[in-house]
Design a protein around this motif. Structure first.
Motif, PDB file in Angstrom:
ATOM      1  N   THR A 137      86.711  15.503  59.279  1.00 38.85           N
ATOM      2  CA  THR A 137      87.874  15.390  60.154  1.00 38.85           C
ATOM      3  C   THR A 137      89.065  16.118  59.552  1.00 38.85           C
ATOM      4  OG1 THR A 137      87.129  13.228  60.961  1.00 38.85           O
ATOM      5  CG2 THR A 137      89.443  13.770  61.306  1.00 38.85           C
ATOM      6  N   PHE A 138      89.257  15.980  58.230  1.00 34.09           N
ATOM      7  CA  PHE A 138      90.367  16.669  57.580  1.00 34.09           C
ATOM      8  C   PHE A 138      90.230  18.181  57.725  1.00 34.09           C
ATOM      9  CE2 PHE A 138      92.184  19.006  54.082  1.00 34.09           C
ATOM     10  CZ  PHE A 138      93.494  18.579  54.123  1.00 34.09           C
TER      11      PHE A 138
ATOM     12  N   SER B 298      98.791  17.512  58.368  1.00 36.63           N
ATOM     13  CA  SER B 298      98.949  16.057  58.307  1.00 36.63           C
ATOM     14  C   SER B 298      99.056  15.447  59.698  1.00 36.63           C
ATOM     15  CB  SER B 298     100.184  15.695  57.471  1.00 36.63           C
ATOM     16  OG  SER B 298     101.347  16.296  58.009  1.00 36.63           O
ATOM     17  N   GLU B 299      99.829  16.085  60.575  1.00 34.85           N
ATOM     18  CA  GLU B 299      99.977  15.562  61.933  1.00 34.85           C
ATOM     19  C   GLU B 299      98.705  15.777  62.736  1.00 34.85           C
ATOM     20  OE1 GLU B 299     103.228  15.429  65.577  1.00 34.85           O
ATOM     21  OE2 GLU B 299     103.726  16.318  63.644  1.00 34.85           O
ATOM     22  N   ASN B 300      98.047  16.913  62.534  1.00 35.92           N
ATOM     23  CA  ASN B 300      96.770  17.157  63.216  1.00 35.92           C
ATOM     24  C   ASN B 300      95.751  16.086  62.855  1.00 35.92           C
ATOM     25  OD1 ASN B 300      97.794  19.509  64.334  1.00 35.92           O
ATOM     26  ND2 ASN B 300      96.852  20.861  62.824  1.00 35.92           N
ATOM     27  N   LEU B 301      95.727  15.708  61.578  1.00 36.15           N
ATOM     28  CA  LEU B 301      94.778  14.697  61.103  1.00 36.15           C
ATOM     29  C   LEU B 301      95.000  13.373  61.821  1.00 36.15           C
ATOM     30  CD1 LEU B 301      92.598  13.726  59.104  1.00 36.15           C
ATOM     31  CD2 LEU B 301      94.438  13.250  57.480  1.00 36.15           C
TER      32      LEU B 301
ATOM     33  N   ARG C  46      94.500   5.284  80.359  1.00 37.41           N
ATOM     34  CA  ARG C  46      94.549   6.739  80.452  1.00 37.41           C
ATOM     35  C   ARG C  46      95.353   7.297  79.285  1.00 37.41           C
ATOM     36  NH1 ARG C  46      97.664  10.893  82.732  1.00 37.41           N
ATOM     37  NH2 ARG C  46      99.295   9.437  83.358  1.00 37.41           N
ATOM     38  N   VAL C  47      94.897   8.421  78.769  1.00 40.99           N
ATOM     39  CA  VAL C  47      95.634   9.109  77.710  1.00 40.99           C
ATOM     40  C   VAL C  47      96.691   9.981  78.368  1.00 40.99           C
ATOM     41  CG1 VAL C  47      95.503  10.684  75.751  1.00 40.99           C
ATOM     42  CG2 VAL C  47      93.589   9.134  76.239  1.00 40.99           C
ATOM     43  N   VAL C  48      97.948   9.598  78.214  1.00 46.17           N
ATOM     44  CA  VAL C  48      99.037  10.343  78.845  1.00 46.17           C
ATOM     45  C   VAL C  48      99.301  11.639  78.099  1.00 46.17           C
ATOM     46  CG1 VAL C  48     101.482  10.278  79.485  1.00 46.17           C
ATOM     47  CG2 VAL C  48     100.079   8.207  79.691  1.00 46.17           C
ATOM     48  N   THR C  49      99.356  11.563  76.780  1.00 38.60           N
ATOM     49  CA  THR C  49      99.606  12.733  75.958  1.00 38.60           C
ATOM     50  C   THR C  49      99.101  12.479  74.544  1.00 38.60           C
ATOM     51  OG1 THR C  49     101.330  14.290  75.220  1.00 38.60           O
ATOM     52  CG2 THR C  49     101.900  11.953  75.220  1.00 38.60           C
ATOM     53  N   ILE C  50      99.023  13.519  73.748  1.00 44.24           N
ATOM     54  CA  ILE C  50      98.659  13.370  72.342  1.00 44.24           C
ATOM     55  C   ILE C  50      99.865  12.811  71.594  1.00 44.24           C
ATOM     56  CG2 ILE C  50      97.978  14.593  70.240  1.00 44.24           C
ATOM     57  CD1 ILE C  50      96.547  16.623  71.990  1.00 44.24           C
ATOM     58  N   PRO C  51      99.698  11.780  70.794  1.00 37.34           N
ATOM     59  CA  PRO C  51     100.861  11.176  70.120  1.00 37.34           C
ATOM     60  C   PRO C  51     101.428  12.077  69.030  1.00 37.34           C
ATOM     61  CG  PRO C  51      98.839  10.213  69.284  1.00 37.34           C
ATOM     62  CD  PRO C  51      98.437  11.111  70.417  1.00 37.34           C
ATOM     63  N   SER C  52     102.739  11.980  68.835  1.00 37.84           N
ATOM     64  CA  SER C  52     103.380  12.648  67.707  1.00 37.84           C
ATOM     65  C   SER C  52     103.509  11.638  66.579  1.00 37.84           C
ATOM     66  CB  SER C  52     104.754  13.170  68.112  1.00 37.84           C
ATOM     67  OG  SER C  52     105.634  12.079  68.384  1.00 37.84           O
TER      68      SER C  52
ATOM     69  N   GLU D 272     103.441   3.949  63.957  1.00 44.09           N
ATOM     70  CA  GLU D 272     103.915   3.190  62.809  1.00 44.09           C
ATOM     71  C   GLU D 272     102.702   2.875  61.934  1.00 44.09           C
ATOM     72  OE1 GLU D 272     106.170  -0.228  63.868  1.00 44.09           O
ATOM     73  OE2 GLU D 272     107.524   0.872  65.207  1.00 44.09           O
ATOM     74  N   LEU D 273     102.586   3.592  60.826  1.00 47.33           N
ATOM     75  CA  LEU D 273     101.392   3.496  59.998  1.00 47.33           C
ATOM     76  C   LEU D 273     101.771   3.276  58.535  1.00 47.33           C
ATOM     77  CD1 LEU D 273      99.507   6.471  61.666  1.00 47.33           C
ATOM     78  CD2 LEU D 273      98.939   4.054  61.919  1.00 47.33           C
ATOM     79  N   PRO D 274     100.957   2.502  57.788  1.00 50.39           N
ATOM     80  CA  PRO D 274     101.311   2.109  56.419  1.00 50.39           C
ATOM     81  C   PRO D 274     100.896   3.101  55.340  1.00 50.39           C
ATOM     82  CG  PRO D 274      99.297   1.012  57.053  1.00 50.39           C
ATOM     83  CD  PRO D 274      99.714   1.847  58.237  1.00 50.39           C
ATOM     84  N   PHE D 275     101.095   4.403  55.590  1.00 50.58           N
ATOM     85  CA  PHE D 275     100.698   5.377  54.580  1.00 50.58           C
ATOM     86  C   PHE D 275     101.447   6.689  54.778  1.00 50.58           C
ATOM     87  CE2 PHE D 275      97.315   4.974  57.846  1.00 50.58           C
ATOM     88  CZ  PHE D 275      97.578   6.123  58.563  1.00 50.58           C
ATOM     89  N   ASP D 276     101.341   7.557  53.790  1.00 49.56           N
ATOM     90  CA  ASP D 276     101.948   8.884  53.820  1.00 49.56           C
ATOM     91  C   ASP D 276     100.823   9.907  53.917  1.00 49.56           C
ATOM     92  OD1 ASP D 276     103.242  11.267  53.473  1.00 49.56           O
ATOM     93  OD2 ASP D 276     104.147  10.777  51.539  1.00 49.56           O
ATOM     94  N   GLU D 277     100.584  10.400  55.115  1.00 44.11           N
ATOM     95  CA  GLU D 277      99.450  11.293  55.349  1.00 44.11           C
ATOM     96  C   GLU D 277      99.609  12.646  54.651  1.00 44.11           C
ATOM     97  OE1 GLU D 277     102.401  11.708  58.631  1.00 44.11           O
ATOM     98  OE2 GLU D 277     101.423  10.057  57.589  1.00 44.11           O
ATOM     99  N   GLN D 278     100.844  13.032  54.308  1.00 40.76           N
ATOM    100  CA  GLN D 278     101.042  14.301  53.611  1.00 40.76           C
ATOM    101  C   GLN D 278     100.366  14.282  52.239  1.00 40.76           C
ATOM    102  OE1 GLN D 278     102.176  17.165  54.730  1.00 40.76           O
ATOM    103  NE2 GLN D 278     101.754  18.090  52.748  1.00 40.76           N
TER     104      GLN D 278
END
Length: 209
Positions: A78-79, A90-93, A184-190, A195-201
Motif C-alpha cells: 500500500t505504501f 503521506s496523504e496518499n497513504l 455513498r463516498v462523496v469525495t476522497i478525504p483530505s 483525526e488520527l493518533p499518529f504522524d504519517e510523515q
C-alpha cells in the motif's frame, strides 16, 4: 505473518496511544487509562532509554498499520502504491487506507470497529454499486455506493444497527441513508478531515531511510 488475534488493548499499551481498535468501547472501557505501561514483564520499568529516530519511525508505522488492521506485507504494498501516485505520499497513504471497504463500513457506523467491519465484509453482507463485494481491501472511489445486501437487512444485527445509526454521525466526506442502510463516498478525504493518533510523515521517513 498471521493476523494478530490476541487482546487488542495490548496493542494500544504497546504504542502508548488509543488506537480505537474496539470502536466506541475505547471511550468508556480503556485499559490504557488504567494501565499506562507497555505489556510484558519489563513494561513497568522506570528506565527511560532515549529512542532513536529509526525507533520512532518504526513505532509510527506500527501505529498506522495496527489502526487499520493491515498486515505487514500488505501495508508495504500500500505504501509503495501511495509513493507512485502524484502528490504527497503521506496523504496518499491515508487516502488509500481510508477508502478500503472495511474502513468505509466502520466510518459509516455499520460496525463498531474495523475488525468487526472486516468480518462483516468477509461474510458477504455488503454490495458496492449493486455488486456483492466480500474483499475488505477493496478500494472504493468517489460516488461509489455501499449497501447492506437485501438478504442481510433482515438479520438481527442490522435491525439493531439501524436503530443505533440515528445516534451517530458520519464524516463529511461520506453520506448515509439510514432507512436504506446505504452509504455513498462523496469525495476522497483530505488530512484535515481525519483525526488520527499518529504522524504519517514518519512512516514515509521509515520507508525512505
Amino acid at each position: 505473518m498471521a493476523r494478530y488475534t490476541g487482546p487488542v488493548c495490548k496493542l494500544c499499551r504497546r504504542e502508548g496511544v488509543k488506537l480505537f481498535l474496539k470502536g466506541d468501547k475505547c471511550m468508556s472501557h480503556c485499559t490504557l487509562e488504567r494501565r499506562n505501561t507497555k505489556p510484558g514483564q519489563h513494561g513497568a520499568s522506570n528506565r527511560r532509554n532515549k529512542e532513536s529516530e529509526y525507533a520512532k519511525q518504526l513505532r509510527e508505522k506500527q501505529r498506522v498499520r495496527r489502526t487499520y488492521g493491515v498486515l505487514e506485507r500488505q501495508f508495504s504494498k500500500t505504501f509503495h502504491t501511495a509513493a507512485n501516485r502524484p502528490g504527497r505520499t503521506s496523504e496518499n497513504l491515508l487516502q488509500i487506507l481510508e477508502m478500503r471497504l472495511d474502513n468505509l463500513v466502520y466510518r459509516l457506523g455499520l460496525a463498531d470497529s474495523r475488525a468487526q467491519a472486516r468480518q462483516l465484509v468477509n461474510h458477504g453482507h455488503f454490495a458496492v454499486n449493486g455488486r456483492k463485494t466480500d474483499i475488505p481491501s477493496f478500494i472504493a472511489k468517489p460516488n461509489d455506493v455501499i449497501t447492506v445486501r437485501e438478504r442481510s437487512k433482515g438479520t438481527e444485527y442490522f435491525k439493531t444497527r439501524a436503530l443505533l445509526l440515528a445516534q451517530k454521525g458520519v464524516p463529511t466526506w461520506l453520506s448515509l441513508d439510514i432507512n436504506a442502510l446505504t452509504g455513498r463516498v462523496v469525495t476522497i478525504p483530505s488530512r484535515a478531515d481525519l483525526e488520527l493518533p499518529f504522524d504519517e510523515q514518519m512512516v514515509v521517513e521509515y520507508y525512505q531511510r
